[in-house]
Design a protein around this motif. Structure first.
Motif, PDB file in Angstrom:
ATOM      1  N   ASP A   1       0.819  -1.209   0.000  1.00 35.20           N
ATOM      2  CA  ASP A   1       0.000   0.000   0.000  1.00 35.20           C
ATOM      3  C   ASP A   1       0.857   1.265   0.000  1.00 35.20           C
ATOM      4  N   VAL A   2       2.019   1.205   0.631  1.00 31.04           N
ATOM      5  CA  VAL A   2       2.964   2.329   0.597  1.00 31.04           C
ATOM      6  C   VAL A   2       3.472   2.519  -0.841  1.00 31.04           C
TER       7      VAL A   2
ATOM      8  N   TYR B   1      -0.136   8.227   3.224  1.00 29.76           N
ATOM      9  CA  TYR B   1      -1.573   8.134   2.923  1.00 29.76           C
ATOM     10  C   TYR B   1      -1.925   6.708   2.489  1.00 29.76           C
ATOM     11  N   GLY B   2      -1.105   6.126   1.612  1.00 32.26           N
ATOM     12  CA  GLY B   2      -1.341   4.760   1.149  1.00 32.26           C
ATOM     13  C   GLY B   2      -1.321   3.761   2.293  1.00 32.26           C
TER      14      GLY B   2
ATOM     15  N   VAL C   1      -9.834   7.794   6.568  1.00 37.12           N
ATOM     16  CA  VAL C   1      -8.838   8.180   5.563  1.00 37.12           C
ATOM     17  C   VAL C   1      -9.335   7.735   4.194  1.00 37.12           C
ATOM     18  N   GLY C   2      -9.534   8.685   3.324  1.00 38.77           N
ATOM     19  CA  GLY C   2      -9.987   8.417   1.972  1.00 38.77           C
ATOM     20  C   GLY C   2     -11.493   8.450   1.801  1.00 38.77           C
ATOM     21  N   ALA C   3     -12.237   8.589   2.888  1.00 34.60           N
ATOM     22  CA  ALA C   3     -13.698   8.598   2.784  1.00 34.60           C
ATOM     23  C   ALA C   3     -14.194   9.779   1.958  1.00 34.60           C
ATOM     24  N   ASP C   4     -13.404  10.829   1.880  1.00 34.20           N
ATOM     25  CA  ASP C   4     -13.773  12.047   1.151  1.00 34.20           C
ATOM     26  C   ASP C   4     -13.154  12.084  -0.242  1.00 34.20           C
TER      27      ASP C   4
END
Length: 181
Positions: free
Chosen positions: A11-12, A95-96, A105-108
Motif C-alpha cells: 500500500d505504501v 496516505y497509502g 482516511v480516503g472517505a472524502d
C-alpha cells in the motif's frame, strides 16, 4: 503478521505511485491556472517569493549552498523538480499506508488529504522554514490557485491509489467483470 506487513508495504508503494501521478496532474492544473492569472497577480507572487522561486527550488538552492555544489540553471531546475516530487510522494506513501487502516482516511476521495497538505505544507511549514514568504504577503489568488491544485492532487492521488489497489487485489478479475465477492 507477516502478511499484514506485506500489505502495508504494498500500500505504501501504491501511495508512492499514486502520489507521483497526483503531483504530475497537480502541476498541470497549477500551471494552467498560473498562466491564466492576472499578470499583476503573477508579478506580486514572484516578487514576494524568496529569490523569485517556488519552495522546492528554494530548498534546492539552499542544499546547493550547503554542499558547495555548482549547478547549472538546468541542473538547479532538475533538482527543484525532484524535490517537488519527493515532497508530494512522501505524504502519499503515508496516505497509502493509512488507507483502510485509519478510519475515515480516503472517505472524502482525497479532498481532506489535499486540503491538509495545502494548509500544513503550503501555508505553514514552507513559510516557517523560510522556503516561502509569510502567507499574508501573497495575493489571495495565489492561495486560491494553490488550494485548487492541492485538492486536485488529493483526489487524483486517492483515485489512482484505489485504482491500483483494485488492480492488485486477489479478486480484481472478478471486480473487472462486475462480480463482487
Amino acid at each position: 503478521m507477516h502478511r499484514n506487513r506485506d500489505d502495508i508495504l504494498g500500500d505504501v508503494v501504491l501511495g508512492v505511485i499514486a502520489g507521483a501521478v497526483g503531483v504530475w496532474v497537480m502541476d498541470r492544473v497549477d500551471w494552467f491556472n498560473y498562466r491564466h492569472e492576472d499578470p499583476e497577480v503573477r508579478r506580486q507572487t514572484q516578487q514576494v517569493r524568496p529569490g523569485g522561486e517556488d519552495p522546492a527550488h528554494v530548498i534546492a538552492q539552499k542544499a546547493q549552498r550547503m554542499t558547495g555544489a555548482e549547478l547549472s540553471p538546468s541542473q538547479h531546475h532538475a533538482a527543484g523538480t525532484a524535490i517537488h516530487y519527493v515532497i508530494g510522494i512522501g505524504p502519499a506513501a503515508i496516505y497509502g499506508a493509512m488507507k483502510g487502516r485509519v478510519p475515515g482516511v480516503g472517505a472524502d476521495r482525497g479532498l481532506l488529504y489535499g486540503l491538509g497538505l495545502f494548509l500544513i505544507q503550503d501555508e505553514l511549514a514552507n513559510a516557517a522554514a523560510g522556503f516561502s514568504a509569510d502567507p499574508r504577503r501573497y495575493p489571495w489568488q495565489a492561495h486560491a490557485r494553490g488550494l485548487v491544485a492541492h485538492l486536485v492532487y488529493g483526489v487524483v492521488t486517492d483515485t489512482v491509489w484505489n485504482t491500483l489497489k483494485g488492480a492488485t487485489s486477489p479478486n480484481s478479475g472478478a471486480r473487472a467483470q462486475g462480480v463482487w465477492r
